[in-house]
Each structure stands twice: as structure tokens, then as C-alpha cells.
Design an enzyme around this catalytic site. Structure first.
Site, short mmCIF file in Angstrom:
data_model
loop_
_atom_site.label_atom_id
_atom_site.label_comp_id
_atom_site.label_asym_id
_atom_site.label_seq_id
_atom_site.Cartn_x
_atom_site.Cartn_y
_atom_site.Cartn_z
CD GLU A 50 -1.31 -2.27 2.21
OE1 GLU A 50 -2.11 -2.90 2.91
OE2 GLU A 50 -0.09 -2.53 2.16
CB CYS A 78 -0.86 -3.34 8.94
SG CYS A 78 0.29 -2.12 8.25
#
Length: 145
Positions: A50, A78
């Protein structure tokens, strides 16, 4: 999501945890940037798929705010990545497989649910979840042998 899954497969081939991400314009379908996990290769604990995709998209567009764009990722982000997604002002987050142990969106810290979160994207979970989960499970199964 298919592009993110291809990036995840490339990460696995490089010995990285197979997670892939793609930043795209949902209005046109234009792919802005693709990222794959690379913390091992880059010696960078923040080089999650990401973050790699967000950095590349911001550099390409010349703006750290990616408002109106979407981020598709093969695994629930996360807490670190959820924070980066919020700071980038991503409009829509799409993720495949849930991550009950390390996720920070639907599990764990639930970053976007916190009152201190300044930007909350629309969240869509589940696309290509089975394929994403199978890639991760197969990767770790092979490493345990």
C-alpha cells in the site's frame, strides 16, 4: 483487483510476503500506480504494498493528497497502512482477504473508526478474497517446509 493480485504474485516470486496494491481512478479506470510488498529487498519496514503504491501515485501526480482515487489491495491493510491511506485522502479502499491477526481496518486497531482519524475512505472488503488468501496461505505453507 486483478492487477493487485498480479503484484502480489510478483512479490511472492521475489521472496516477499505476497501482497499487492493498485491506486486507480474509479471514474475512468486509469491505473495510477502499482505496488508490491518489498520490505526485505529494500531493507525498509514501511515498504508494504500500500505504501509503495501510495508513494508512486503521489510522485506521479505531484501531490500527496490522492482524493477521489481508489486503492485496491489483496490483504486488509495494517494499522500503519491504514494511517497512510487516511493521510493520502484515498476515496475508496478495496481489499480482498481479511487479516484478523494484523489488519487495522476491520480488525485490530480499526484505524478508520477512531475519533482521531481525520479522513475515512469508503471501505469495500471481499473482492478476490479467496484468491488473495490462497496465495498467502500457499506462500507461507511453502516456507514452513
Amino acid at each position: 483487483m486483478r492487477i493487485a493480485l498480479e503484484a502480489a504474485q510478483a512479490a511472492a516470486s521475489a521472496g516477499e510476503t505476497p501482497v499487492g496494491a493498485v491506486v486507480f481512478d474509479p471514474a475512468t479506470g486509469e491505473v495510477i500506480a502499482v505496488g508490491a510488498n518489498q520490505p526485505i529487498a529494500t531493507h525498509d519496514p514501511t515498504a508494504h504494498a500500500e505504501v509503495v503504491a501510495l508513494r508512486a501515485a503521489a510522485a506521479r501526480l505531484g501531490n500527496y493528497r490522492l482524493t477521489g482515487l481508489a486503492l485496491a489491495v489483496t490483504l486488509e491493510p495494517c494499522a500503519m497502512c491504514a494511517g497512510a491511506i487516511s493521510h493520502a485522502r484515498i476515496g475508496t479502499l478495496i481489499y480482498g482477504a481479511d487479516d484478523p491477526k494484523g489488519g487495522g481496518v476491520a480488525h485490530g486497531a480499526r484505524v478508520f473508526d477512531q475519533p482521531t482519524c481525520h479522513w475515512r475512505p469508503k471501505v469495500v472488503s471481499g473482492p478476490l478474497a479467496a484468491e488473495s488468501a490462497a496465495l498467502l496461505k500457499g506462500f507461507f505453507r511453502a516456507r514452513r517446509k
